[in-house]
Design an enzyme around this catalytic site. Structure first.
Site, PDB file in Angstrom:
ATOM      1  N   LEU A 129       0.989  -1.193  -0.058  1.00  0.00           N
ATOM      2  CA  LEU A 129       0.069   0.148  -0.010  1.00  0.00           C
ATOM      3  C   LEU A 129       0.810   1.013   0.261  1.00  0.00           C
ATOM      4  O   LEU A 129       2.008   1.327   0.919  1.00  0.00           O
ATOM      5  CB  LEU A 129      -0.845  -0.100   1.162  1.00  0.00           C
ATOM      6  CG  LEU A 129      -1.797  -1.155   1.350  1.00  0.00           C
ATOM      7  CD1 LEU A 129      -1.313  -2.340   1.810  1.00  0.00           C
ATOM      8  CD2 LEU A 129      -2.955  -0.670   2.616  1.00  0.00           C
ATOM      9  N   GLY A 142       2.341   4.344   4.294  1.00  0.00           N
ATOM     10  CA  GLY A 142       2.749   3.508   3.567  1.00  0.00           C
ATOM     11  C   GLY A 142       2.890   1.995   4.189  1.00  0.00           C
ATOM     12  O   GLY A 142       3.382   2.202   5.320  1.00  0.00           O
ATOM     13  N   SER A 143       2.608   1.008   3.817  1.00  0.00           N
ATOM     14  CA  SER A 143       2.516  -0.342   4.494  1.00  0.00           C
ATOM     15  C   SER A 143       2.179  -1.392   3.646  1.00  0.00           C
ATOM     16  O   SER A 143       2.365  -1.355   2.300  1.00  0.00           O
ATOM     17  CB  SER A 143       1.324  -0.085   5.573  1.00  0.00           C
ATOM     18  OG  SER A 143       0.305   0.073   4.937  1.00  0.00           O
ATOM     19  N   ARG A 144       2.258  -2.511   4.061  1.00  0.00           N
ATOM     20  CA  ARG A 144       2.240  -3.977   3.397  1.00  0.00           C
ATOM     21  C   ARG A 144       1.028  -4.864   4.278  1.00  0.00           C
ATOM     22  O   ARG A 144       0.866  -4.835   5.540  1.00  0.00           O
ATOM     23  CB  ARG A 144       3.553  -4.477   3.543  1.00  0.00           C
ATOM     24  CG  ARG A 144       3.475  -5.764   2.619  1.00  0.00           C
ATOM     25  CD  ARG A 144       5.148  -6.169   2.774  1.00  0.00           C
ATOM     26  NE  ARG A 144       5.228  -7.448   2.361  1.00  0.00           N
ATOM     27  CZ  ARG A 144       6.364  -7.620   1.224  1.00  0.00           C
ATOM     28  NH1 ARG A 144       7.044  -6.555   0.954  1.00  0.00           N
ATOM     29  NH2 ARG A 144       6.391  -8.797   0.764  1.00  0.00           N
TER      30      ARG A 144
END
EC number: 4.1.1.65
Length: 226
Positions: free
Chosen positions: A94, A183-185
């Site tokens: 993301l 921001g991430s995953r």
């Protein structure tokens, strides 16, 4: 109209939006340029914490995307909860412009939740799956009691993971369960015999894109708005 506007913003963003709008008012009192800068920040906060309604396909055997973003990888790995078991891992990245609200990928029961402390390296790197701070969710699927694992993974900017479900809770595919700021995953771990329906590099939409089927794909789908 105001209710709908507020309803489509995740509650985690309220404090950021209020502070930035207050800063805008103060900024305009000092100078027009400062006020405009603060107002732009306010609008960015609203955009980041947006929580749009999604058309969720119905079916207990469907695995829908837990997040908006780009599929970085689809591969077989050892299960994060059992090294002796192989699973399929679908990794979704993301960026800061994606919707960051996370959704339940499959209907079932929350078997366990676990917070795992860690680092904050870029979520686009594969090693972030093992090194970064993350929140783990284990769901026992309604249709066949198989375990589906969801990892919310913090990134270089993201420093706050929110998970709003608890052990024993009944959940449905597409329901909101948390958010990762900035921001991430998200990693999704599925049984090996799951029928994958997406590919590496594909852009997916949380709650809408069907990632896989626990059984054969149905001939006809119905959807609901959540």
């Amino acid at each position: 109209m105001l209710y709908n506007f507020i309803h489509n913003i995740h509650k985690e963003g309220y404090i950021f939006i209020m502070i930035s709008f207050l800063a805008s008012c103060i900024g305009f009192a000092i100078s027009c340029s400062l006020g405009i800068i603060c107002l732009v920040i306010s609008l960015l906060c609203i955009y980041f914490f947006r929580d749009p309604i999604r058309m969720v396909p119905e079916g207990d055997d469907l695995i829908t995307s837990p997040a908006d973003g780009l599929i970085l990888d689809i591969k077989e790995v050892n299960s994060p909860i059992d090294d002796s078991t192989q699973v399929v891992c679908i990794s979704i990245f993301l960026n800061v412009l994606n919707v960051h609200v996370n959704r339940i990928p499959v209907s079932g029961t929350i078997k366990a939740t676990e917070y795992i402390p860690g680092r904050f390296i870029s979520a686009s790197l594969n090693k972030s799956s093992e090194l970064n701070e993350r929140q783990r969710l284990i769901i026992e699927s309604k249709i066949d009691n198989r375990s589906i694992i969801v990892d919310q993974i913090a990134g270089l900017i993201a420093r706050r993971i929110v998970c709003n479900v608890s052990e024993g809770q009944q959940v449905n595919s597409g329901e909101r369960f948390g958010i990762i700021r900035f921001g991430s995953r998200v990693n999704l771990y599925l049984p090996l015999n799951t029928h994958i329906s997406v590919f590496k590099g594909q852009t997916v939409i949380g709650g809408e894109t069907i990632l896989a089927y626990l059984q054969d794909a149905p001939k006809q789908l119905t959807v609901k708005s959540i």
